[in-house]
Scaffold this motif. Structure first.
Motif, PDB file in Angstrom:
ATOM      1  N   LYS A 277       8.992  40.539  -3.015  1.00 42.39           N
ATOM      2  CA  LYS A 277       9.581  41.995  -2.820  1.00 42.39           C
ATOM      3  C   LYS A 277       9.288  42.878  -1.226  1.00 42.39           C
ATOM      4  CE  LYS A 277      11.088  44.100  -5.723  1.00 42.39           C
ATOM      5  NZ  LYS A 277      12.647  44.282  -6.112  1.00 42.39           N
ATOM      6  N   TYR A 278       7.990  42.386  -0.993  1.00 46.16           N
ATOM      7  CA  TYR A 278       7.947  43.168   0.522  1.00 46.16           C
ATOM      8  C   TYR A 278       7.472  41.769   1.587  1.00 46.16           C
ATOM      9  CZ  TYR A 278       7.893  47.230  -2.357  1.00 46.16           C
ATOM     10  OH  TYR A 278       8.105  48.378  -3.155  1.00 46.16           O
ATOM     11  N   LEU A 279       7.959  42.059   2.782  1.00 46.77           N
ATOM     12  CA  LEU A 279       7.671  41.318   3.683  1.00 46.77           C
ATOM     13  C   LEU A 279       7.381  41.930   4.979  1.00 46.77           C
ATOM     14  CD1 LEU A 279       7.402  38.327   5.211  1.00 46.77           C
ATOM     15  CD2 LEU A 279       9.675  38.290   5.635  1.00 46.77           C
ATOM     16  N   THR A 280       6.302  41.951   5.710  1.00 50.13           N
ATOM     17  CA  THR A 280       5.960  42.725   6.651  1.00 50.13           C
ATOM     18  C   THR A 280       5.744  41.764   7.926  1.00 50.13           C
ATOM     19  OG1 THR A 280       5.082  44.527   5.619  1.00 50.13           O
ATOM     20  CG2 THR A 280       4.372  44.607   7.871  1.00 50.13           C
ATOM     21  N   VAL A 281       6.464  42.033   9.230  1.00 49.23           N
ATOM     22  CA  VAL A 281       6.071  40.984  10.172  1.00 49.23           C
ATOM     23  C   VAL A 281       5.746  41.859  11.371  1.00 49.23           C
ATOM     24  CG1 VAL A 281       7.694  39.090   9.344  1.00 49.23           C
ATOM     25  CG2 VAL A 281       8.734  40.925  10.741  1.00 49.23           C
ATOM     26  N   TYR A 282       4.737  41.328  12.246  1.00 47.30           N
ATOM     27  CA  TYR A 282       4.020  41.885  13.223  1.00 47.30           C
ATOM     28  C   TYR A 282       5.016  41.603  14.414  1.00 47.30           C
ATOM     29  CZ  TYR A 282      -0.107  43.932  15.450  1.00 47.30           C
ATOM     30  OH  TYR A 282      -1.051  44.732  16.458  1.00 47.30           O
ATOM     31  N   ALA A 283       5.883  42.538  14.693  1.00 44.96           N
ATOM     32  CA  ALA A 283       6.809  42.062  15.724  1.00 44.96           C
ATOM     33  C   ALA A 283       6.460  42.487  17.259  1.00 44.96           C
ATOM     34  CB  ALA A 283       8.180  43.165  15.347  1.00 44.96           C
ATOM     35  N   PHE A 284       5.488  43.490  17.547  1.00 42.86           N
ATOM     36  CA  PHE A 284       5.246  43.934  18.693  1.00 42.86           C
ATOM     37  C   PHE A 284       4.032  45.031  18.676  1.00 42.86           C
ATOM     38  CE2 PHE A 284       5.791  46.455  22.542  1.00 42.86           C
ATOM     39  CZ  PHE A 284       5.913  45.743  23.422  1.00 42.86           C
ATOM     40  N   SER A 285       3.194  44.718  19.117  1.00 36.85           N
ATOM     41  CA  SER A 285       1.725  45.491  19.127  1.00 36.85           C
ATOM     42  C   SER A 285       1.611  46.300  20.161  1.00 36.85           C
ATOM     43  CB  SER A 285       0.509  44.565  19.082  1.00 36.85           C
ATOM     44  OG  SER A 285       0.049  43.958  20.113  1.00 36.85           O
ATOM     45  N   THR A 286       0.709  47.408  20.001  1.00 36.03           N
ATOM     46  CA  THR A 286       0.493  48.421  21.058  1.00 36.03           C
ATOM     47  C   THR A 286      -0.062  47.814  22.213  1.00 36.03           C
ATOM     48  OG1 THR A 286      -1.557  49.160  20.407  1.00 36.03           O
ATOM     49  CG2 THR A 286       0.205  50.501  19.729  1.00 36.03           C
ATOM     50  N   GLU A 287      -0.690  46.590  22.181  1.00 36.28           N
ATOM     51  CA  GLU A 287      -1.363  45.863  23.248  1.00 36.28           C
ATOM     52  C   GLU A 287      -0.321  45.186  23.926  1.00 36.28           C
ATOM     53  OE1 GLU A 287      -2.634  45.909  20.018  1.00 36.28           O
ATOM     54  OE2 GLU A 287      -4.737  46.648  20.505  1.00 36.28           O
ATOM     55  N   ASN A 288       0.807  44.701  23.312  1.00 31.66           N
ATOM     56  CA  ASN A 288       1.886  43.935  23.915  1.00 31.66           C
ATOM     57  C   ASN A 288       2.606  44.698  24.885  1.00 31.66           C
ATOM     58  OD1 ASN A 288       3.058  42.498  20.735  1.00 31.66           O
ATOM     59  ND2 ASN A 288       1.449  41.780  22.279  1.00 31.66           N
ATOM     60  N   TRP A 289       2.487  45.953  25.122  1.00 28.85           N
ATOM     61  CA  TRP A 289       2.802  46.860  26.215  1.00 28.85           C
ATOM     62  C   TRP A 289       2.176  46.237  27.589  1.00 28.85           C
ATOM     63  CZ3 TRP A 289       7.553  49.108  25.524  1.00 28.85           C
ATOM     64  CH2 TRP A 289       7.648  49.934  24.354  1.00 28.85           C
ATOM     65  N   ASN A 290       1.119  45.854  27.370  1.00 23.65           N
ATOM     66  CA  ASN A 290       0.430  45.226  28.692  1.00 23.65           C
ATOM     67  C   ASN A 290       0.975  43.878  29.370  1.00 23.65           C
ATOM     68  OD1 ASN A 290      -1.419  47.657  28.529  1.00 23.65           O
ATOM     69  ND2 ASN A 290      -2.565  46.697  26.841  1.00 23.65           N
ATOM     70  N   ARG A 291       1.896  43.471  28.549  1.00 22.27           N
ATOM     71  CA  ARG A 291       2.498  42.121  28.960  1.00 22.27           C
ATOM     72  C   ARG A 291       3.333  42.405  30.281  1.00 22.27           C
ATOM     73  NH1 ARG A 291       4.084  38.638  23.609  1.00 22.27           N
ATOM     74  NH2 ARG A 291       1.914  38.135  22.967  1.00 22.27           N
ATOM     75  N   PRO A 292       3.649  41.380  31.063  1.00 19.30           N
ATOM     76  CA  PRO A 292       4.653  41.451  32.278  1.00 19.30           C
ATOM     77  C   PRO A 292       5.878  42.311  31.897  1.00 19.30           C
ATOM     78  CG  PRO A 292       3.712  39.503  32.399  1.00 19.30           C
ATOM     79  CD  PRO A 292       3.492  39.911  30.933  1.00 19.30           C
ATOM     80  N   VAL A 293       6.129  43.396  32.688  1.00 25.02           N
ATOM     81  CA  VAL A 293       7.554  44.251  32.533  1.00 25.02           C
ATOM     82  C   VAL A 293       8.720  43.653  32.024  1.00 25.02           C
ATOM     83  CG1 VAL A 293       9.147  46.131  33.676  1.00 25.02           C
ATOM     84  CG2 VAL A 293       6.441  45.938  34.090  1.00 25.02           C
ATOM     85  N   GLU A 294       8.812  42.278  32.693  1.00 25.97           N
ATOM     86  CA  GLU A 294       9.889  41.545  32.510  1.00 25.97           C
ATOM     87  C   GLU A 294      10.070  41.013  31.041  1.00 25.97           C
ATOM     88  OE1 GLU A 294       8.071  40.722  34.956  1.00 25.97           O
ATOM     89  OE2 GLU A 294       8.989  41.496  36.896  1.00 25.97           O
ATOM     90  N   GLU A 295       8.869  40.563  30.586  1.00 28.06           N
ATOM     91  CA  GLU A 295       8.823  39.995  29.228  1.00 28.06           C
ATOM     92  C   GLU A 295       8.920  41.250  28.102  1.00 28.06           C
ATOM     93  OE1 GLU A 295       5.785  37.528  26.123  1.00 28.06           O
ATOM     94  OE2 GLU A 295       5.307  37.649  28.297  1.00 28.06           O
ATOM     95  N   VAL A 296       8.258  42.460  28.426  1.00 28.27           N
ATOM     96  CA  VAL A 296       8.649  43.360  27.547  1.00 28.27           C
ATOM     97  C   VAL A 296      10.036  44.079  27.533  1.00 28.27           C
ATOM     98  CG1 VAL A 296       8.060  45.813  27.184  1.00 28.27           C
ATOM     99  CG2 VAL A 296       6.137  44.505  27.848  1.00 28.27           C
ATOM    100  N   ASN A 297      10.701  44.066  28.749  1.00 27.91           N
ATOM    101  CA  ASN A 297      12.003  44.464  28.699  1.00 27.91           C
ATOM    102  C   ASN A 297      12.942  43.426  27.889  1.00 27.91           C
ATOM    103  OD1 ASN A 297      11.520  46.606  30.263  1.00 27.91           O
ATOM    104  ND2 ASN A 297      11.891  45.525  32.214  1.00 27.91           N
ATOM    105  N   ALA A 298      12.643  42.316  28.237  1.00 23.84           N
ATOM    106  CA  ALA A 298      13.435  41.269  27.299  1.00 23.84           C
ATOM    107  C   ALA A 298      13.317  41.160  25.896  1.00 23.84           C
ATOM    108  CB  ALA A 298      13.135  39.753  27.798  1.00 23.84           C
ATOM    109  N   LEU A 299      11.826  41.463  25.502  1.00 19.57           N
ATOM    110  CA  LEU A 299      11.628  41.699  24.029  1.00 19.57           C
ATOM    111  C   LEU A 299      12.240  42.905  23.493  1.00 19.57           C
ATOM    112  CD1 LEU A 299       7.875  40.966  23.945  1.00 19.57           C
ATOM    113  CD2 LEU A 299       9.511  39.875  22.560  1.00 19.57           C
ATOM    114  N   MET A 300      12.333  44.101  24.074  1.00 16.51           N
ATOM    115  CA  MET A 300      13.152  45.277  23.690  1.00 16.51           C
ATOM    116  C   MET A 300      14.615  44.941  23.608  1.00 16.51           C
ATOM    117  SD  MET A 300      11.064  47.467  22.991  1.00 16.51           S
ATOM    118  CE  MET A 300       9.690  46.238  22.509  1.00 16.51           C
ATOM    119  N   GLU A 301      15.348  44.418  24.601  1.00 16.33           N
ATOM    120  CA  GLU A 301      16.638  43.984  24.589  1.00 16.33           C
ATOM    121  C   GLU A 301      16.895  42.971  23.493  1.00 16.33           C
ATOM    122  OE1 GLU A 301      17.720  42.496  28.308  1.00 16.33           O
ATOM    123  OE2 GLU A 301      17.155  44.219  29.457  1.00 16.33           O
ATOM    124  N   LEU A 302      16.085  41.903  23.208  1.00 17.37           N
ATOM    125  CA  LEU A 302      16.020  41.132  22.018  1.00 17.37           C
ATOM    126  C   LEU A 302      16.223  41.967  20.748  1.00 17.37           C
ATOM    127  CD1 LEU A 302      16.384  38.024  20.950  1.00 17.37           C
ATOM    128  CD2 LEU A 302      13.931  38.021  21.101  1.00 17.37           C
TER     129      LEU A 302
END
Length: 246
Positions: free
Chosen positions: A58-83
């Motif tokens: 009935k319920y599925l929760t997936v950890y898609a993006f953590s607050t710590e993930n904002w510290n990754r390289p800008v290019e990767e964060v931007n690509a993740l947001m676009e995806l």
């Protein structure tokens, strides 16, 4: 006998949470950029959602993006947001057809404006669906969530809406972002890491933890069914002893 056939359909976990780990390592193993792993990981999400619907989770929760993930390289964060934006736009109609409600938790206001708009639109379109609730944890941190809940309660005390003696587990839980869904009974983490990484710390007080070496882009519904079979072999005592349960 495959894993699906071993599942006792009457003892399914109502809520499964997943830490989708290993996209970057999977891409590196393929000689590709990290974003290729994230793109391939979307296919795993689709298959796991379909697997949950197939057997009645009935319920599925997936950890898609953590607050710590904002510290990754800008290019990767931007690509993740676009995806994220493109996936939401592509899958909203499919979620509707399969009677799946889309939900999101986390510091959603920190996401790009376009992402927030598309997410809100998809959640609005699917809000009446009842077969399964898919929750995306985005810009999420369990510590952030707990602090925010404490602030809400403190404000109510300050404004004399409640008194300190009224604060208990139930009141606190009602201030969390997951107040409208049950706590997970099973948490799955892929890629061989054995930690919960600031994910649903309050909600997982009695959750069964399942760790697998499989990297997320390789994780499919048969792996999900294997985790459920393992879960059903466990005795969940909640502080009691076996004799009390029997």
């Amino acid at each position: 006998m495959d894993f699906k056939e071993q599942i006792d359909i009457n003892r399914l976990p109502e809520h499964i949470a997943i830490i989708m780990d290993g996209n970057g390592r999977w891409a590196k193993n393929q000689g590709k950029f990290r974003v290729f792993g994230h793109e391939s990981g979307v296919l795993s999400v689709k298959d796991i959602v379909e697997g949950c619907v197939e057997i009645g989770i009935k319920y599925l929760t997936v950890y898609a993006f953590s607050t710590e993930n904002w510290n990754r390289p800008v290019e990767e964060v931007n690509a993740l947001m676009e995806l994220l934006i493109s996936t939401i736009n592509q899958e909203a109609e499919t979620l509707n057809k399969n009677n799946i409600r889309l939900n999101a938790i986390g510091d959603l206001g920190s996401l790009p404006k376009k992402c927030i708009e598309d997410l809100d639109n998809a959640m609005q379109k699917t809000k009446e669906n009842t077969k399964c609730t898919l929750t995306l944890a985005l810009s999420y941190s369990a510590k952030w969530e707990i602090v925010e809940a404490a602030k809400k309660i403190a404000k109510q005390v300050e404004q004399k809406e409640i008194n300190i003696d009224q604060i208990d587990e139930h009141l606190f839980a009602s201030k969390l972002t997951t107040s409208n869904i049950p706590d997970p009974e099973l948490m799955i983490r892929t890629s061989g890491e054995h930690r919960v990484s600031n994910f649903l710390l309050w909600q997982m007080a009695y959750t069964e933890l399942y760790f697998t070496e499989t990297l997320w882009p390789d994780f499919r519904r048969d792996h999900l069914f294997e985790a459920i079979v393992d879960y059903q072999k466990r005795e969940r005592r909640f502080g009691k002893i076996s004799e009390q349960l029997n």
